[in-house]
Design a protein around this motif. Structure first.
Motif, PDB file in Angstrom:
ATOM      1  N   THR A 170      53.617  43.215  38.121  1.00 45.14           N
ATOM      2  CA  THR A 170      53.031  43.515  39.430  1.00 45.14           C
ATOM      3  C   THR A 170      52.139  44.743  39.358  1.00 45.14           C
ATOM      4  OG1 THR A 170      54.924  42.543  40.560  1.00 45.14           O
ATOM      5  CG2 THR A 170      53.555  44.060  41.842  1.00 45.14           C
ATOM      6  N   ARG A 171      52.629  45.818  38.739  1.00 46.74           N
ATOM      7  CA  ARG A 171      51.839  47.048  38.623  1.00 46.74           C
ATOM      8  C   ARG A 171      50.610  46.822  37.755  1.00 46.74           C
ATOM      9  NH1 ARG A 171      52.743  52.515  39.684  1.00 46.74           N
ATOM     10  NH2 ARG A 171      53.948  51.538  41.327  1.00 46.74           N
ATOM     11  N   GLN A 172      50.729  46.012  36.717  1.00 46.64           N
ATOM     12  CA  GLN A 172      49.594  45.739  35.846  1.00 46.64           C
ATOM     13  C   GLN A 172      48.494  45.024  36.622  1.00 46.64           C
ATOM     14  OE1 GLN A 172      50.506  44.137  32.004  1.00 46.64           O
ATOM     15  NE2 GLN A 172      48.485  43.234  31.772  1.00 46.64           N
ATOM     16  N   LYS A 173      48.859  44.032  37.428  1.00 45.63           N
ATOM     17  CA  LYS A 173      47.861  43.309  38.222  1.00 45.63           C
ATOM     18  C   LYS A 173      47.194  44.222  39.245  1.00 45.63           C
ATOM     19  CE  LYS A 173      49.805  38.711  37.785  1.00 45.63           C
ATOM     20  NZ  LYS A 173      50.443  37.590  38.486  1.00 45.63           N
ATOM     21  N   GLU A 174      47.979  45.049  39.921  1.00 45.17           N
ATOM     22  CA  GLU A 174      47.431  45.993  40.901  1.00 45.17           C
ATOM     23  C   GLU A 174      46.464  46.956  40.225  1.00 45.17           C
ATOM     24  OE1 GLU A 174      50.854  47.948  42.468  1.00 45.17           O
ATOM     25  OE2 GLU A 174      51.476  46.239  43.682  1.00 45.17           O
ATOM     26  N   THR A 175      46.877  47.478  39.093  1.00 45.38           N
ATOM     27  CA  THR A 175      46.055  48.455  38.378  1.00 45.38           C
ATOM     28  C   THR A 175      44.800  47.802  37.824  1.00 45.38           C
ATOM     29  OG1 THR A 175      48.059  49.668  37.818  1.00 45.38           O
ATOM     30  CG2 THR A 175      46.085  50.207  36.558  1.00 45.38           C
ATOM     31  N   GLU A 176      44.924  46.579  37.314  1.00 44.50           N
ATOM     32  CA  GLU A 176      43.756  45.858  36.805  1.00 44.50           C
ATOM     33  C   GLU A 176      42.716  45.682  37.906  1.00 44.50           C
ATOM     34  OE1 GLU A 176      42.594  41.414  35.177  1.00 44.50           O
ATOM     35  OE2 GLU A 176      44.671  42.082  35.035  1.00 44.50           O
ATOM     36  N   ARG A 177      43.160  45.289  39.090  1.00 45.88           N
ATOM     37  CA  ARG A 177      42.232  45.126  40.219  1.00 45.88           C
ATOM     38  C   ARG A 177      41.542  46.439  40.569  1.00 45.88           C
ATOM     39  NH1 ARG A 177      46.744  42.062  42.656  1.00 45.88           N
ATOM     40  NH2 ARG A 177      46.322  39.887  42.183  1.00 45.88           N
ATOM     41  N   SER A 178      42.310  47.489  40.622  1.00 46.98           N
ATOM     42  CA  SER A 178      41.768  48.801  40.962  1.00 46.98           C
ATOM     43  C   SER A 178      40.758  49.278  39.919  1.00 46.98           C
ATOM     44  CB  SER A 178      42.911  49.811  41.091  1.00 46.98           C
ATOM     45  OG  SER A 178      42.408  51.104  41.300  1.00 46.98           O
ATOM     46  N   VAL A 179      41.099  49.133  38.653  1.00 44.90           N
ATOM     47  CA  VAL A 179      40.207  49.577  37.578  1.00 44.90           C
ATOM     48  C   VAL A 179      38.934  48.739  37.561  1.00 44.90           C
ATOM     49  CG1 VAL A 179      39.985  49.737  35.059  1.00 44.90           C
ATOM     50  CG2 VAL A 179      42.037  50.598  36.181  1.00 44.90           C
ATOM     51  N   LEU A 180      39.045  47.453  37.789  1.00 50.15           N
ATOM     52  CA  LEU A 180      37.867  46.593  37.827  1.00 50.15           C
ATOM     53  C   LEU A 180      36.947  46.978  38.986  1.00 50.15           C
ATOM     54  CD1 LEU A 180      36.436  44.249  36.477  1.00 50.15           C
ATOM     55  CD2 LEU A 180      37.815  42.690  37.867  1.00 50.15           C
ATOM     56  N   ALA A 181      37.534  47.254  40.155  1.00 49.09           N
ATOM     57  CA  ALA A 181      36.736  47.696  41.307  1.00 49.09           C
ATOM     58  C   ALA A 181      36.049  49.026  41.003  1.00 49.09           C
ATOM     59  CB  ALA A 181      37.622  47.822  42.541  1.00 49.09           C
ATOM     60  N   GLN A 182      36.746  49.924  40.322  1.00 47.83           N
ATOM     61  CA  GLN A 182      36.146  51.209  39.953  1.00 47.83           C
ATOM     62  C   GLN A 182      35.003  51.008  38.964  1.00 47.83           C
ATOM     63  OE1 GLN A 182      39.151  54.023  38.639  1.00 47.83           O
ATOM     64  NE2 GLN A 182      40.498  53.396  40.303  1.00 47.83           N
ATOM     65  N   ALA A 183      35.139  50.065  38.041  1.00 50.47           N
ATOM     66  CA  ALA A 183      34.076  49.794  37.067  1.00 50.47           C
ATOM     67  C   ALA A 183      32.818  49.305  37.776  1.00 50.47           C
ATOM     68  CB  ALA A 183      34.548  48.772  36.034  1.00 50.47           C
ATOM     69  N   VAL A 184      32.977  48.455  38.776  1.00 50.17           N
ATOM     70  CA  VAL A 184      31.829  47.966  39.547  1.00 50.17           C
ATOM     71  C   VAL A 184      31.183  49.120  40.310  1.00 50.17           C
ATOM     72  CG1 VAL A 184      31.104  46.451  41.436  1.00 50.17           C
ATOM     73  CG2 VAL A 184      32.697  45.605  39.694  1.00 50.17           C
ATOM     74  N   GLU A 185      31.995  49.983  40.909  1.00 55.52           N
ATOM     75  CA  GLU A 185      31.469  51.137  41.646  1.00 55.52           C
ATOM     76  C   GLU A 185      30.701  52.081  40.720  1.00 55.52           C
ATOM     77  OE1 GLU A 185      30.357  53.690  44.609  1.00 55.52           O
ATOM     78  OE2 GLU A 185      31.081  51.639  44.743  1.00 55.52           O
ATOM     79  N   VAL A 186      31.232  52.314  39.527  1.00 55.46           N
ATOM     80  CA  VAL A 186      30.539  53.173  38.559  1.00 55.46           C
ATOM     81  C   VAL A 186      29.200  52.539  38.166  1.00 55.46           C
ATOM     82  CG1 VAL A 186      30.621  54.056  36.186  1.00 55.46           C
ATOM     83  CG2 VAL A 186      32.597  54.339  37.689  1.00 55.46           C
ATOM     84  N   ALA A 187      29.185  51.235  37.962  1.00 55.04           N
ATOM     85  CA  ALA A 187      27.927  50.550  37.627  1.00 55.04           C
ATOM     86  C   ALA A 187      26.913  50.724  38.749  1.00 55.04           C
ATOM     87  CB  ALA A 187      28.196  49.065  37.364  1.00 55.04           C
ATOM     88  N   ARG A 188      27.355  50.586  40.001  1.00 63.54           N
ATOM     89  CA  ARG A 188      26.455  50.760  41.144  1.00 63.54           C
ATOM     90  C   ARG A 188      25.933  52.193  41.206  1.00 63.54           C
ATOM     91  NH1 ARG A 188      25.365  52.867  45.363  1.00 63.54           N
ATOM     92  NH2 ARG A 188      27.277  54.044  45.533  1.00 63.54           N
TER      93      ARG A 188
END
Length: 137
Positions: free
Chosen positions: A44-62
């Protein structure tokens, strides 16, 4: 006649104090060897963290695209496409989302004499890589 037996067990713990208590209790016993601790996230924590990190990667790209656009004299950027590496319709070398969500550590005897063992948790690294295309006004 002398006999010897060996057994290997794997135990999962959800909290550090329970792990420490187990290691202290069993690690100090004669004939018991604690040899390896693998640090991972719960599913559960891995999935939550994966989503958060992926969203942060998109924000950094923007944000990076905006810095480039501003330096070039353009306006606000707008995302056209975002994907895992290599999925934007052209061949590129890239790493897909990496979840290095486990680290290894070894339990160490804290010096014998019933002092227990020392367990030091390690960081769990989670990384995400995205490819994105932006346009600027």
């Amino acid at each position: 006649m002398r006999h010897s037996a060996h057994a290997r067990i794997m135990v999962k713990f959800r909290d550090f104090p329970t792990l420490a208590g187990f290691a202290d209790h069993w690690g100090g016993r004669p004939g018991v060897t604690l040899g390896h601790i693998e640090w991972t996230l719960t599913e559960t924590r891995q999935k939550e963290t994966e989503r958060s990190v992926l969203a942060q990667a998109v924000e950094v790209a923007r944000e990076r695209a905006q810095v480039l656009a501003t330096a070039a004299g353009a306006g606000e950027v707008r995302c056209l496409e975002v994907s895992d590496p290599g999925m934007l319709g052209h061949r590129t070398e890239g790493e897909p989302m990496m979840l290095a969500a486990s680290r290894s550590a070894y339990a160490k005897d804290a010096g014998g004499g019933g002092e227990g063992i020392e367990i030091a948790p390690e960081d769990v690294d989670i990384e995400a890589t995205v490819h994105a295309r932006f346009t600027a006004d």
